[in-house]
Design an enzyme around this catalytic site. Sequence first.
Site, PDB file in Angstrom:
ATOM      1  N   GLU A 245      -7.438   6.083   0.346  1.00 37.54           N
ATOM      2  CA  GLU A 245      -7.312   4.623   0.405  1.00 37.54           C
ATOM      3  C   GLU A 245      -5.853   4.371   0.722  1.00 37.54           C
ATOM      4  OE1 GLU A 245      -6.774   1.235   0.171  1.00 37.54           O
ATOM      5  OE2 GLU A 245      -7.030   1.189  -2.006  1.00 37.54           O
ATOM      6  N   CYS A 279      -2.278  -3.595  -1.042  1.00 37.44           N
ATOM      7  CA  CYS A 279      -2.605  -2.975   0.241  1.00 37.44           C
ATOM      8  C   CYS A 279      -3.497  -3.867   1.093  1.00 37.44           C
ATOM      9  CB  CYS A 279      -3.230  -1.604   0.023  1.00 37.44           C
ATOM     10  SG  CYS A 279      -4.521  -1.605  -1.205  1.00 37.44           S
ATOM     11  N   GLU A 369       3.248  -1.743   7.518  1.00 37.89           N
ATOM     12  CA  GLU A 369       3.030  -2.281   6.178  1.00 37.89           C
ATOM     13  C   GLU A 369       4.381  -2.401   5.482  1.00 37.89           C
ATOM     14  OE1 GLU A 369       0.971   0.253   3.258  1.00 37.89           O
ATOM     15  OE2 GLU A 369      -0.236  -1.502   2.810  1.00 37.89           O
TER      16      GLU A 369
HETATM   17  P1  NAP Z   1       3.036   7.396  -2.235  1.00 35.19           P
HETATM   18  O1  NAP Z   1       4.266   8.237  -2.256  1.00 35.19           O
HETATM   19  O2  NAP Z   1       2.012   7.682  -1.231  1.00 35.19           O
HETATM   20  O3  NAP Z   1       2.422   7.453  -3.701  1.00 35.19           O
HETATM   21  C1  NAP Z   1       1.057   7.467  -4.073  1.00 35.19           C
HETATM   22  C2  NAP Z   1       0.778   8.593  -5.050  1.00 35.19           C
HETATM   23  O4  NAP Z   1       0.897   9.852  -4.378  1.00 35.19           O
HETATM   24  C3  NAP Z   1       1.772   8.673  -6.205  1.00 35.19           C
HETATM   25  O5  NAP Z   1       1.133   9.136  -7.363  1.00 35.19           O
HETATM   26  C4  NAP Z   1       2.748   9.689  -5.681  1.00 35.19           C
HETATM   27  O6  NAP Z   1       3.567  10.266  -6.668  1.00 35.19           O
HETATM   28  C5  NAP Z   1       1.836  10.676  -5.042  1.00 35.19           C
HETATM   29  N1  NAP Z   1       2.474  11.564  -4.077  1.00 35.19           N
HETATM   30  C6  NAP Z   1       3.635  11.388  -3.400  1.00 35.19           C
HETATM   31  N2  NAP Z   1       3.884  12.442  -2.608  1.00 35.19           N
HETATM   32  C7  NAP Z   1       2.862  13.311  -2.761  1.00 35.19           C
HETATM   33  C8  NAP Z   1       2.535  14.581  -2.208  1.00 35.19           C
HETATM   34  N3  NAP Z   1       3.321  15.178  -1.315  1.00 35.19           N
HETATM   35  N4  NAP Z   1       1.392  15.179  -2.584  1.00 35.19           N
HETATM   36  C9  NAP Z   1       0.566  14.591  -3.467  1.00 35.19           C
HETATM   37  N5  NAP Z   1       0.829  13.392  -4.042  1.00 35.19           N
HETATM   38  C10 NAP Z   1       1.948  12.763  -3.690  1.00 35.19           C
HETATM   39  O7  NAP Z   1       3.432   5.913  -2.122  1.00 35.19           O
HETATM   40  P2  NAP Z   1       4.792   5.276  -2.672  1.00 35.19           P
HETATM   41  O8  NAP Z   1       5.985   6.118  -2.372  1.00 35.19           O
HETATM   42  O9  NAP Z   1       4.600   4.980  -4.081  1.00 35.19           O
HETATM   43  O10 NAP Z   1       4.828   3.962  -1.800  1.00 35.19           O
HETATM   44  C11 NAP Z   1       5.238   4.032  -0.423  1.00 35.19           C
HETATM   45  C12 NAP Z   1       4.424   3.124   0.458  1.00 35.19           C
HETATM   46  O11 NAP Z   1       3.038   3.442   0.369  1.00 35.19           O
HETATM   47  C13 NAP Z   1       4.458   1.667   0.101  1.00 35.19           C
HETATM   48  O12 NAP Z   1       5.563   1.009   0.587  1.00 35.19           O
HETATM   49  C14 NAP Z   1       3.182   1.177   0.715  1.00 35.19           C
HETATM   50  O13 NAP Z   1       3.336   0.928   2.077  1.00 35.19           O
HETATM   51  C15 NAP Z   1       2.250   2.321   0.544  1.00 35.19           C
HETATM   52  N6  NAP Z   1       1.366   2.147  -0.629  1.00 35.19           N
HETATM   53  C16 NAP Z   1       0.071   1.802  -0.417  1.00 35.19           C
HETATM   54  C17 NAP Z   1      -0.758   1.625  -1.501  1.00 35.19           C
HETATM   55  C18 NAP Z   1      -2.179   1.238  -1.346  1.00 35.19           C
HETATM   56  O14 NAP Z   1      -2.766   0.722  -2.280  1.00 35.19           O
HETATM   57  N7  NAP Z   1      -2.821   1.478  -0.232  1.00 35.19           N
HETATM   58  C19 NAP Z   1      -0.290   1.790  -2.781  1.00 35.19           C
HETATM   59  C20 NAP Z   1       1.030   2.162  -2.969  1.00 35.19           C
HETATM   60  C21 NAP Z   1       1.833   2.346  -1.883  1.00 35.19           C
HETATM   61  P3  NAP Z   1       4.969   9.535  -7.006  1.00 35.19           P
HETATM   62  O15 NAP Z   1       4.621   8.360  -7.782  1.00 35.19           O
HETATM   63  O16 NAP Z   1       5.731  10.533  -7.767  1.00 35.19           O
HETATM   64  O17 NAP Z   1       5.610   9.207  -5.693  1.00 35.19           O
END
Ligand code: NAP
Length: 462
Positions: A245, A279, A369
């Site tokens: 998602e 999102c 986004e």
């Molecule tokens: P993200 O890094 O993709 O985080 C989502 C989850 O994945 C978190 O639990 C994160 O851990 C984990 N994660 C990060 N790197 C990973 C890896 N290499 N392998 C496995 N899991 C991993 O997102 P974010 O940094 O929090 O946000 C960045 C951008 O993502 C936002 O600006 C937005 O555009 C998008 N976003 C979208 C949604 C949605 O609902 N679709 C939600 C959040 C963010 P950590 O918390 O330690 O990073």
Amino acid sequence: MKAHDGMYIDGAWRPAAGSDTIEVLNPVDEQVVGRVPAGTAEDVDHAVRAARAALPAWAATPPTERAARLSALRDGLVARQDEIAETVTAELGSPLKFSQNVHAAVPIAVAGSYAELAATYAFEEKAGNSTVHLEPVGVVGAITPWNYPLHQIVAKVAPALAAGCTVVLKPAEDTPLVAQLFAEAVHEAGVPAGVFNLVTGLGPVAGQALAEHPDVDLVSFTGSTAVGRQIGATAGAAIKKVALELGGKSANVILPSADLAKAVNVGVANVMSNSGQTCSAWTRMLVHRDQYEEAVELAATAAAKYGDRIGPVVNAKQQARVRSYIDKGVAEGARLVAGGLESPREQGYFVSPTVFADVTPDMTIAQEEIFGPVLSILRYEDEEDALRIANGTVYGLAGAVWAGDQAEAVAFARRLETGQVDINGGRFNPLAPFGGYKQSGVGRELGTHGLSEYLQTKSLQF
Ligand code: NAP
Ligand code: MG
């Protein structure tokens, strides 16, 4: 804030393998509100083993009994709703009212829906001379983000448990405290040891270890497209089921026959809610050229009223990221009509509710986004033009259509390449499948479609 200094594995809080911790900050005042252990691959491995060991018995538990545990879990979330709201407000920074009405309330509705579905769903079907059994996929690795921290946990864990799967959860590093509250509620609900396990930690460490673990059968991820792509590739190489998602850049299409003021005001509220960190937010507003200036004025006025009441964004990095998009909008020639780079407060990760007019479809702020309180208003010539613009991104998660006549709005909505469309301000429905077309993701969450993600079929021929 209450914080456990261990991992919830195999039915108890256990010390982490390593000694590193994660500091949880309040985005409103940048103060530390708690500390949780930073899990390693070793913690993930313990948790996956516990989930694997618990799988046969849980998979064989009658659905009505699984439903009873989910119903108790729902009641546990109800009993904790004040604590949940206060915790989300402390670690995400959202206004307390929003935390109560959305962050605490929606997960209760979703947990309740799966308690009911587990009891009523047909886990067995007939097809000609076959009986088809819908069996749990197995051990689920769930990786969740911070923007709707408890909702995203419940949207994965509740259907997984309903299906008879066992789970290891790695929540976002920014919002681990509400995940710990959830684990407490699971424990009190009498869910057997090992069926649900929690490992807090960093994405590239604990998250990646979970996504790569050979004994995980299905990875369910919500978050950024970049990480989702990597998780999808890893799962593909291992021939594992995956649900992704990801992001969105949804269009709010206001057709000329619509109630313009209502469509604009609801549209602005939709984007500003949760500080734009949704999102499915309608971050592109599409308005007919004859109504364009009126809509821009209405939107600018509406946005200016929010001020700092929307709360901050989640962290300093996100604040910088959103500001860099505002910079880019100005640099690429969009017209700033509300908000901008100036923060409404000196302390905390606040971003002004921002509105850009004269945004063209090729601009960065119309394509990527932003995940902050930034709305882009685009001009269209006619319906075909509106459709082209609306469908002209790599995303397809959500959207809205407004028209004087419901049938007119529905006809337009049917041509949108997107997974969810709200018609004339239709309300969120926790039973409707949620998920993306195109690069917004793979798979669906919520309702029966969300449940079937965690099931696989076995056909017996007679
Ligand atoms: P993200 O890094 O993709 O985080 C989502 C989850 O994945 C978190 O639990 C994160 O851990 C984990 N994660 C990060 N790197 C990973 C890896 N290499 N392998 C496995 N899991 C991993 O997102 P974010 O940094 O929090 O946000 C960045 C951008 O993502 C936002 O600006 C937005 O555009 C998008 N976003 C979208 C949604 C949605 O609902 N679709 C939600 C959040 C963010 P950590 O918390 O330690 O990073
Ligand atoms: Mg991250």
